[in-house]
Design a protein around this motif. Structure first.
Motif, PDB file in Angstrom:
ATOM      1  N   LEU A  24      27.731   6.179   0.242  1.00  0.00           N
ATOM      2  CA  LEU A  24      26.870   7.337  -0.061  1.00  0.00           C
ATOM      3  C   LEU A  24      25.842   7.548   1.043  1.00  0.00           C
ATOM      4  N   MET A  25      25.324   6.451   1.600  1.00  0.00           N
ATOM      5  CA  MET A  25      24.388   6.585   2.740  1.00  0.00           C
ATOM      6  C   MET A  25      25.095   7.289   3.895  1.00  0.00           C
ATOM      7  N   PHE A  26      26.321   6.864   4.170  1.00  0.00           N
ATOM      8  CA  PHE A  26      27.048   7.477   5.290  1.00  0.00           C
ATOM      9  C   PHE A  26      27.543   8.884   4.957  1.00  0.00           C
ATOM     10  N   GLY A  81      11.417   0.901   9.391  1.00  0.00           N
ATOM     11  CA  GLY A  81      10.487  -0.106   8.887  1.00  0.00           C
ATOM     12  C   GLY A  81      10.703  -0.261   7.401  1.00  0.00           C
ATOM     13  N   SER A  82      10.107  -1.299   6.827  1.00  0.00           N
ATOM     14  CA  SER A  82      10.333  -1.476   5.389  1.00  0.00           C
ATOM     15  C   SER A  82       9.330  -0.653   4.592  1.00  0.00           C
ATOM     16  N   GLU A  83       9.382  -0.805   3.286  1.00  0.00           N
ATOM     17  CA  GLU A  83       8.602   0.062   2.372  1.00  0.00           C
ATOM     18  C   GLU A  83       7.126   0.078   2.759  1.00  0.00           C
ATOM     19  N   ARG A  86       0.996  -0.997  -0.288  1.00  0.00           N
ATOM     20  CA  ARG A  86       0.782   0.425   0.050  1.00  0.00           C
ATOM     21  C   ARG A  86       1.731   1.319  -0.741  1.00  0.00           C
ATOM     22  N   ALA A  87       3.026   0.955  -0.727  1.00  0.00           N
ATOM     23  CA  ALA A  87       4.027   1.784  -1.413  1.00  0.00           C
ATOM     24  C   ALA A  87       3.742   1.825  -2.910  1.00  0.00           C
ATOM     25  N   GLY A  88       3.306   0.707  -3.462  1.00  0.00           N
ATOM     26  CA  GLY A  88       3.028   0.618  -4.899  1.00  0.00           C
ATOM     27  C   GLY A  88       1.892   1.528  -5.329  1.00  0.00           C
ATOM     28  N   ALA A 119      25.833  11.050   3.127  1.00  0.00           N
ATOM     29  CA  ALA A 119      24.636  11.869   3.378  1.00  0.00           C
ATOM     30  C   ALA A 119      24.422  12.033   4.884  1.00  0.00           C
ATOM     31  N   ARG A 120      24.689  10.963   5.617  1.00  0.00           N
ATOM     32  CA  ARG A 120      24.488  10.985   7.085  1.00  0.00           C
ATOM     33  C   ARG A 120      25.480  11.934   7.762  1.00  0.00           C
ATOM     34  N   ALA A 121      26.732  11.925   7.295  1.00  0.00           N
ATOM     35  CA  ALA A 121      27.751  12.809   7.894  1.00  0.00           C
ATOM     36  C   ALA A 121      27.321  14.267   7.746  1.00  0.00           C
ATOM     37  N   LEU A 179      20.923   7.738  -5.028  1.00  0.00           N
ATOM     38  CA  LEU A 179      20.724   6.421  -4.407  1.00  0.00           C
ATOM     39  C   LEU A 179      19.412   5.761  -4.820  1.00  0.00           C
ATOM     40  N   LEU A 180      18.370   6.573  -4.960  1.00  0.00           N
ATOM     41  CA  LEU A 180      17.052   6.001  -5.265  1.00  0.00           C
ATOM     42  C   LEU A 180      16.760   5.942  -6.762  1.00  0.00           C
ATOM     43  N   GLY A 181      17.562   6.696  -7.545  1.00  0.00           N
ATOM     44  CA  GLY A 181      17.320   6.756  -8.990  1.00  0.00           C
ATOM     45  C   GLY A 181      17.743   5.469  -9.679  1.00  0.00           C
ATOM     46  N   PRO A 218      -2.437  -2.556  10.983  1.00  0.00           N
ATOM     47  CA  PRO A 218      -3.800  -2.002  11.100  1.00  0.00           C
ATOM     48  C   PRO A 218      -3.951  -0.642  10.426  1.00  0.00           C
ATOM     49  N   PRO A 219      -5.188  -0.122  10.359  1.00  0.00           N
ATOM     50  CA  PRO A 219      -5.417   1.196   9.754  1.00  0.00           C
ATOM     51  C   PRO A 219      -4.632   2.313  10.466  1.00  0.00           C
ATOM     52  N   ILE A 220      -4.468   3.421   9.747  1.00  0.00           N
ATOM     53  CA  ILE A 220      -3.616   4.528  10.208  1.00  0.00           C
ATOM     54  C   ILE A 220      -3.958   4.980  11.628  1.00  0.00           C
ATOM     55  N   ALA A 221      -5.242   5.141  11.926  1.00  0.00           N
ATOM     56  CA  ALA A 221      -5.633   5.685  13.235  1.00  0.00           C
ATOM     57  C   ALA A 221      -5.227   4.736  14.363  1.00  0.00           C
ATOM     58  N   ILE A 222      -5.277   3.439  14.099  1.00  0.00           N
ATOM     59  CA  ILE A 222      -4.927   2.466  15.146  1.00  0.00           C
ATOM     60  C   ILE A 222      -3.418   2.454  15.371  1.00  0.00           C
ATOM     61  N   VAL A 223      -2.664   2.542  14.277  1.00  0.00           N
ATOM     62  CA  VAL A 223      -1.197   2.606  14.426  1.00  0.00           C
ATOM     63  C   VAL A 223      -0.835   3.896  15.170  1.00  0.00           C
ATOM     64  N   ARG A 224      -1.506   4.982  14.813  1.00  0.00           N
ATOM     65  CA  ARG A 224      -1.241   6.261  15.476  1.00  0.00           C
ATOM     66  C   ARG A 224      -1.461   6.143  16.998  1.00  0.00           C
TER      67      ARG A 224
HETATM   68  N1  T5A Z   1      17.806   3.162   2.713  1.00  0.00           N
HETATM   69  C1  T5A Z   1      17.718   4.234   3.563  1.00  0.00           C
HETATM   70  C2  T5A Z   1      18.880   2.272   2.768  1.00  0.00           C
HETATM   71  O1  T5A Z   1      18.949   1.331   1.992  1.00  0.00           O
HETATM   72  N2  T5A Z   1      19.867   2.500   3.701  1.00  0.00           N
HETATM   73  C3  T5A Z   1      19.855   3.567   4.555  1.00  0.00           C
HETATM   74  O2  T5A Z   1      20.789   3.736   5.364  1.00  0.00           O
HETATM   75  C4  T5A Z   1      18.727   4.466   4.480  1.00  0.00           C
HETATM   76  C5  T5A Z   1      18.671   5.647   5.404  1.00  0.00           C
HETATM   77  C6  T5A Z   1      14.426   5.472   0.961  1.00  0.00           C
HETATM   78  C7  T5A Z   1      15.068   4.148   0.696  1.00  0.00           C
HETATM   79  O3  T5A Z   1      16.413   4.174   1.132  1.00  0.00           O
HETATM   80  C8  T5A Z   1      16.749   2.951   1.716  1.00  0.00           C
HETATM   81  C9  T5A Z   1      15.465   2.403   2.264  1.00  0.00           C
HETATM   82  C10 T5A Z   1      14.420   2.960   1.340  1.00  0.00           C
HETATM   83  O4  T5A Z   1      14.171   1.996   0.344  1.00  0.00           O
HETATM   84  P1  T5A Z   1      12.312   6.121   2.360  1.00  0.00           P
HETATM   85  O5  T5A Z   1      12.110   7.411   1.708  1.00  0.00           O
HETATM   86  O6  T5A Z   1      12.102   6.086   3.800  1.00  0.00           O
HETATM   87  O7  T5A Z   1      13.785   5.510   2.167  1.00  0.00           O
HETATM   88  O8  T5A Z   1      11.460   5.126   1.506  1.00  0.00           O
HETATM   89  P2  T5A Z   1      10.269   4.242   1.803  1.00  0.00           P
HETATM   90  O9  T5A Z   1      10.378   3.330   2.937  1.00  0.00           O
HETATM   91  O10 T5A Z   1      10.048   3.635   0.456  1.00  0.00           O
HETATM   92  O11 T5A Z   1       9.159   5.268   2.192  1.00  0.00           O
HETATM   93  P3  T5A Z   1       7.698   5.054   1.975  1.00  0.00           P
HETATM   94  O12 T5A Z   1       7.172   6.440   1.807  1.00  0.00           O
HETATM   95  O13 T5A Z   1       7.358   4.017   0.974  1.00  0.00           O
HETATM   96  O14 T5A Z   1       7.211   4.414   3.287  1.00  0.00           O
HETATM   97  P4  T5A Z   1       6.668   5.012   4.595  1.00  0.00           P
HETATM   98  O15 T5A Z   1       7.191   6.385   4.858  1.00  0.00           O
HETATM   99  O16 T5A Z   1       6.917   3.979   5.603  1.00  0.00           O
HETATM  100  O17 T5A Z   1       5.095   5.089   4.317  1.00  0.00           O
HETATM  101  P5  T5A Z   1       4.119   6.345   4.111  1.00  0.00           P
HETATM  102  O18 T5A Z   1       3.775   6.927   5.409  1.00  0.00           O
HETATM  103  O19 T5A Z   1       4.666   7.225   3.045  1.00  0.00           O
HETATM  104  O20 T5A Z   1       2.859   5.536   3.582  1.00  0.00           O
HETATM  105  C11 T5A Z   1       2.861   4.910   2.324  1.00  0.00           C
HETATM  106  C12 T5A Z   1       1.404   4.815   1.820  1.00  0.00           C
HETATM  107  O21 T5A Z   1       0.663   3.968   2.680  1.00  0.00           O
HETATM  108  C13 T5A Z   1      -0.414   4.668   3.299  1.00  0.00           C
HETATM  109  C14 T5A Z   1      -0.082   6.152   3.166  1.00  0.00           C
HETATM  110  O22 T5A Z   1      -1.240   6.954   3.143  1.00  0.00           O
HETATM  111  C15 T5A Z   1       0.676   6.175   1.840  1.00  0.00           C
HETATM  112  O23 T5A Z   1      -0.201   6.215   0.762  1.00  0.00           O
HETATM  113  N3  T5A Z   1      -0.467   4.217   4.687  1.00  0.00           N
HETATM  114  C16 T5A Z   1      -1.383   3.333   5.144  1.00  0.00           C
HETATM  115  N4  T5A Z   1      -2.404   2.693   4.534  1.00  0.00           N
HETATM  116  C17 T5A Z   1      -3.143   1.840   5.295  1.00  0.00           C
HETATM  117  N5  T5A Z   1      -2.908   1.628   6.632  1.00  0.00           N
HETATM  118  C18 T5A Z   1      -1.895   2.244   7.270  1.00  0.00           C
HETATM  119  N6  T5A Z   1      -1.656   2.018   8.561  1.00  0.00           N
HETATM  120  C19 T5A Z   1      -1.077   3.143   6.499  1.00  0.00           C
HETATM  121  N7  T5A Z   1       0.005   3.899   6.830  1.00  0.00           N
HETATM  122  C20 T5A Z   1       0.361   4.538   5.699  1.00  0.00           C
END
Ligand code: T5A
Length: 208
Positions: A69-71, A10-12, A145-147, A73-75, A53-55, A188-194
Motif C-alpha cells: 500500500l505504501m508503494f 525522521g521518526s515521529e 512532541r507527537a503525543g 500510494a507512491r506509484a 494505513l494510519l487508521g 533543539p528548539p524549532i528556530a535552531i533546527v531551522r
Molecule cells: N510510513 C510512511 C511508513 O511506515 N512507511 C512509509 O513508506 C512512509 C512514507 C505517517 C506514518 O507513516 C509511516 C511513518 C509515519 O508513522 P507522517 O505523517 O510523516 O507519516 O507522520 P509523523 O512522523 O507521525 O508526522 P508528525 O507530524 O508526527 O511528525 P513531524 O512532521 O516530524 O513533526 P511536526 O513538524 O508535525 O511537529 C510535531 C510537533 O512538534 C512540534 C510541532 O510544533 C508539533 O506540535 N515541534 C517542535 N517542538 C519543539 N522543538 C522542535 N524543534 C519542534 N519541531 C516541531
C-alpha cells in the motif's frame, strides 16, 4: 532547467512538517518554484490509502499489505505529482519517501531490505531523491512532541523498541548514502533546527 527532488525524513515528532514549510519559504525566496507534498499521500487516492494505513483496523494489516500500500500510494504520487512537477520546472519537497519504507517496514518491522529494493526499482525506475535531510532525535523527545499534537495513529502506537529500530535504520541509510543524506540534530528548539536546515540547504545549493 535543473530541478531537484528533496525529501525530509525522521521518526515521529521530529519536526519534518514544520521544517518543510520553512524550506519551501527559503527556496521560494531564492527564486525556485516549489511543489510541497507528502507520503503516504499527495494525491486523492494516496490520501485514501494513507487513511487506511494510519487508521486503526481491528484486524490489523499484514506487513506485505502495508508495504504494498505504501508503494501503491507512491506509484500514484510519482505518476501524478512528483514526475509532472519536476518536468514542469518545480523543485519537489516531499515529507517522507522510500527511505521511510526502509526505516519503518524494514528496520521497524523486519521486512528484508532486499525486498524493499525490488519494489523501489519497479515503482521508481532510476528516480531517487537528490537530497535527503534526516531529522534525528532521541525517540522519547519525538514521541512526547507527537503525543502533544494529536491522538496516536497506527504507527505512533508502536513500542519504543520499534522506534529505536527505525532510528537505527535511518542512520544506517544515511551512512550508506553519504552523498545524498544530511543529518540534522532535531532535538533543539524549532528556530535552531531551522537555522541548521537553512545552512545545509545553502551549502548544498552552492556545491557547484
Ligand atoms: N510510513 C510512511 C511508513 O511506515 N512507511 C512509509 O513508506 C512512509 C512514507 C505517517 C506514518 O507513516 C509511516 C511513518 C509515519 O508513522 P507522517 O505523517 O510523516 O507519516 O507522520 P509523523 O512522523 O507521525 O508526522 P508528525 O507530524 O508526527 O511528525 P513531524 O512532521 O516530524 O513533526 P511536526 O513538524 O508535525 O511537529 C510535531 C510537533 O512538534 C512540534 C510541532 O510544533 C508539533 O506540535 N515541534 C517542535 N517542538 C519543539 N522543538 C522542535 N524543534 C519542534 N519541531 C516541531
Amino acid at each position: 532547467m535543473t530541478t531537484y527532488f528533496i525529501t525530509i525524513e525522521g521518526s515521529e515528532g521530529a519536526g519534518k512538517t514544520t521544517q518543510l514549510t520553512f524550506m519551501r519559504d527559503f527556496l521560494e525566496r531564492a527564486g525556485y518554484p516549489v511543489t510541497l507534498t507528502r507520503e503516504p499521500g499527495g494525491t486523492l487516492l494516496g490520501e485514501e490509502l494513507r487513511a487506511l494505513l494510519l487508521g486503526h483496523r481491528d484486524d490489523g494489516m499484514a506487513l506485505k499489505t502495508e508495504t504494498l500500500l505504501m508503494f501503491a500510494a507512491r506509484a500514484e504520487h510519482l505518476e501524478r505529482v512528483i514526475r509532472p512537477a519536476l518536468a514542469a520546472g518545480h523543485w519537489v519537497l516531499c515529507d517522507r519517501f522510500t527511505d521511510a519504507t526502509y526505516a519503518y517496514q524494514g528496520g521497524g518491522r523486519g521486512l528484508p531490505m532486499a525486498q524493499i529494493a525490488v519494489l523501489e526499482e519497479w515503482v521508481q525506475g532510476d528516480l531517487r531523491p537528490d537530497l535527503t535531510l534526516l531529522l534525528d532525535l532521541p525517540v522519547a523527545v519525538g514521541r512526547a512532541r507527537a503525543g502533544k499534537r494529536s491522538p496516536a495513529d497506527r504507527f505512533e502506537r508502536e513500542t519504543v523498541e520499534f522506534f529505536e529500530r527505525v532510528r537505527v535504520a535511518y542512520r544506517d541509510r544515511a551512512q550508506q548514502h553519504p552523498d545524498r543524506y544530511r543529518i540534522v540534530d532535531a532535538a533543539p528548539p524549532i528556530a535552531i533546527v531551522r537555522a541548521q536546515v537553512e545552512k545545509l540547504l545553502a551549502q548544498w545549493l552552492e556545491r557547484g
